[in-house]
Design a protein around this motif. Structure first.
Motif, PDB file in Angstrom:
ATOM      1  N   ALA A  23       0.829  -1.208   0.000  1.00  0.00           N
ATOM      2  CA  ALA A  23       0.000   0.000   0.000  1.00  0.00           C
ATOM      3  C   ALA A  23       0.863   1.257   0.000  1.00  0.00           C
ATOM      4  O   ALA A  23       0.554   2.233  -0.697  1.00  0.00           O
ATOM      5  N   ASP A  24       1.965   1.242   0.766  1.00  0.00           N
ATOM      6  CA  ASP A  24       2.854   2.402   0.837  1.00  0.00           C
ATOM      7  C   ASP A  24       3.513   2.669  -0.517  1.00  0.00           C
ATOM      8  O   ASP A  24       3.639   3.824  -0.943  1.00  0.00           O
ATOM      9  N   ILE A  25       3.945   1.622  -1.192  1.00  0.00           N
ATOM     10  CA  ILE A  25       4.588   1.784  -2.497  1.00  0.00           C
ATOM     11  C   ILE A  25       3.604   2.368  -3.499  1.00  0.00           C
ATOM     12  O   ILE A  25       3.930   3.278  -4.267  1.00  0.00           O
ATOM     13  N   LEU A  26       2.386   1.861  -3.486  1.00  0.00           N
ATOM     14  CA  LEU A  26       1.392   2.345  -4.433  1.00  0.00           C
ATOM     15  C   LEU A  26       1.003   3.797  -4.156  1.00  0.00           C
ATOM     16  O   LEU A  26       0.707   4.556  -5.080  1.00  0.00           O
ATOM     17  N   LYS A  27       1.004   4.188  -2.915  1.00  0.00           N
ATOM     18  CA  LYS A  27       0.671   5.571  -2.583  1.00  0.00           C
ATOM     19  C   LYS A  27       1.731   6.542  -3.091  1.00  0.00           C
ATOM     20  O   LYS A  27       1.414   7.648  -3.532  1.00  0.00           O
ATOM     21  N   THR A  28       2.994   6.136  -3.017  1.00  0.00           N
ATOM     22  CA  THR A  28       4.084   7.045  -3.388  1.00  0.00           C
ATOM     23  C   THR A  28       4.476   6.924  -4.853  1.00  0.00           C
ATOM     24  O   THR A  28       4.835   7.922  -5.485  1.00  0.00           O
ATOM     25  N   GLN A  29       4.391   5.725  -5.420  1.00  0.00           N
ATOM     26  CA  GLN A  29       4.869   5.505  -6.785  1.00  0.00           C
ATOM     27  C   GLN A  29       3.773   5.167  -7.775  1.00  0.00           C
ATOM     28  O   GLN A  29       4.006   5.185  -8.983  1.00  0.00           O
ATOM     29  N   GLN A  30       2.594   4.808  -7.279  1.00  0.00           N
ATOM     30  CA  GLN A  30       1.431   4.451  -8.104  1.00  0.00           C
ATOM     31  C   GLN A  30       1.585   3.122  -8.834  1.00  0.00           C
ATOM     32  O   GLN A  30       0.650   2.660  -9.484  1.00  0.00           O
ATOM     33  N   ARG A  31       2.728   2.468  -8.718  1.00  0.00           N
ATOM     34  CA  ARG A  31       2.939   1.157  -9.338  1.00  0.00           C
ATOM     35  C   ARG A  31       4.089   0.456  -8.627  1.00  0.00           C
ATOM     36  O   ARG A  31       4.927   1.099  -7.978  1.00  0.00           O
ATOM     37  N   VAL A  32       4.114  -0.873  -8.772  1.00  0.00           N
ATOM     38  CA  VAL A  32       5.221  -1.673  -8.250  1.00  0.00           C
ATOM     39  C   VAL A  32       5.998  -2.205  -9.443  1.00  0.00           C
ATOM     40  O   VAL A  32       5.456  -2.959 -10.262  1.00  0.00           O
ATOM     41  N   ASN A  33       7.240  -1.789  -9.588  1.00  0.00           N
ATOM     42  CA  ASN A  33       8.055  -2.236 -10.716  1.00  0.00           C
ATOM     43  C   ASN A  33       8.495  -3.677 -10.523  1.00  0.00           C
ATOM     44  O   ASN A  33       8.703  -4.147  -9.410  1.00  0.00           O
TER      45      ASN A  33
END
Length: 291
Positions: A23-33
């Motif tokens: 959830a934190d990654i998606l909030k800051t980056q909008q995607r997970v590479n």
């Protein structure tokens, strides 16, 4: 504590990640590479929430794979094997996935499948088909369709746009239908590549514009269809009431041979939905134009 299994839509690689970290990654980056080196794919959650630590220990974890990339050493190509736990995922079985090419200079051409983003509701009727007048214009100019640039997909769009997520910036600008970001939500704004990465575009501010989730999905469908069609050029024009927020997008496709316009697609920035039916409609229209 709970976990989610995430899968790369491009190479099929799977790892497990803690739900709060996801959830934190998606909030800051909008995607997970993707964790695979030089793979431009996006990782998305699959299956239900995992609650058993024993299930997590049976497979690779996101943190381990990310830290592993810091140690640059040659590795043989591998097969990804799904080891689904029957208590956590439906239809569990052991399946051998597509071979993952980890060559340092290789970048898979496919980023993700747009179908993973489709809404269940079809696109609205009555959307604008003509660009509004009097708005600021941001354009790519005419650009040839090329292969994806290795490593370009991994770059942060937020970092290129003053370290701000598109959804919060769009809300501050009063953009239509600009909802706050939510995990697995489809109502927020995203930084859209005007020239898609899969068509040779770069993750730079000049190539980014904030657009609704549905707008980005629409553009992804166009890009998927055009991938590899090097006899054409694209010209994307964003009409912005506020800087870098697309109120309307004109997506033009030109023939390189004679410079004529092959097709123009109108994308209303106020749209909220884009479904599988809409994908089929767009593809059929592009086929009718001999693309």
């Amino acid at each position: 504590m709970t976990w989610r299994r995430i899968k790369c839509a491009s190479c099929g690689f799977r790892v497990t990640i803690e739900s709060t970290e996801l959830a934190d990654i998606l909030k800051t980056q909008q995607r997970v590479n993707c964790c695979v080196e030089n793979c431009p794919g996006e990782m998305r959650a699959v299956g239900p929430v995992i609650v058993r630590p024993a299930t997590v220990r049976r497979g690779a974890t996101y943190d381990f794979q990310v830290n592993r990339q810091k140690i640059r050493r040659p590795r043989p190509a591998q097969y990804q094997v799904d080891d689904d736990d029957s208590d956590d995922e439906d239809g569990s079985s052991r399946r051998k996935r597509a071979k993952v090419d980890e060559d340092m200079d290789y970048a898979p051409s496919e980023e993700y499948t747009p179908a993973m983003r489709f809404t269940t509701v079809d696109m609205e009727t009555g959307l604008r088909q003509v660009a509004p007048r009097g708005l600021k214009i941001k354009t790519t100019g005419r650009l040839p369709i090329k292969a994806a640039v290795p490593g370009e997909r991994e770059k942060s769009t937020n970092a290129q746009m003053n370290n701000q997520p598109a959804w919060s910036y769009a809300q501050r600008c009063g953009a239509p239908n600009a909802n706050a970001f939510q995990f697995d939500g489809q109502g927020h704004y995203e930084w859209c590549h005007m020239q898609g990465v899969s068509l040779g575009g770069y993750t730079i501010s000049a190539n980014l514009v904030a657009g609704h989730y549905a707008v980005n999905t629409y553009m992804s469908v166009i890009e998927e269809y055009l991938r590899g069609k090097t006899a054409y050029q694209i010209e994307v024009i964003a009409y912005c009431q506020h800087d870098d927020v697309a109120d309307f997008i004109s997506y033009k496709i030109h023939r390189i041979l004679d410079g004529t316009l092959a097709m123009e697609l109108a994308i209303d920035g106020a749209m909220k939905f884009f479904s599988a039916n809409d994908r089929d409609r767009v593809r059929d229209a592009m086929k009718r134009n001999n693309l």
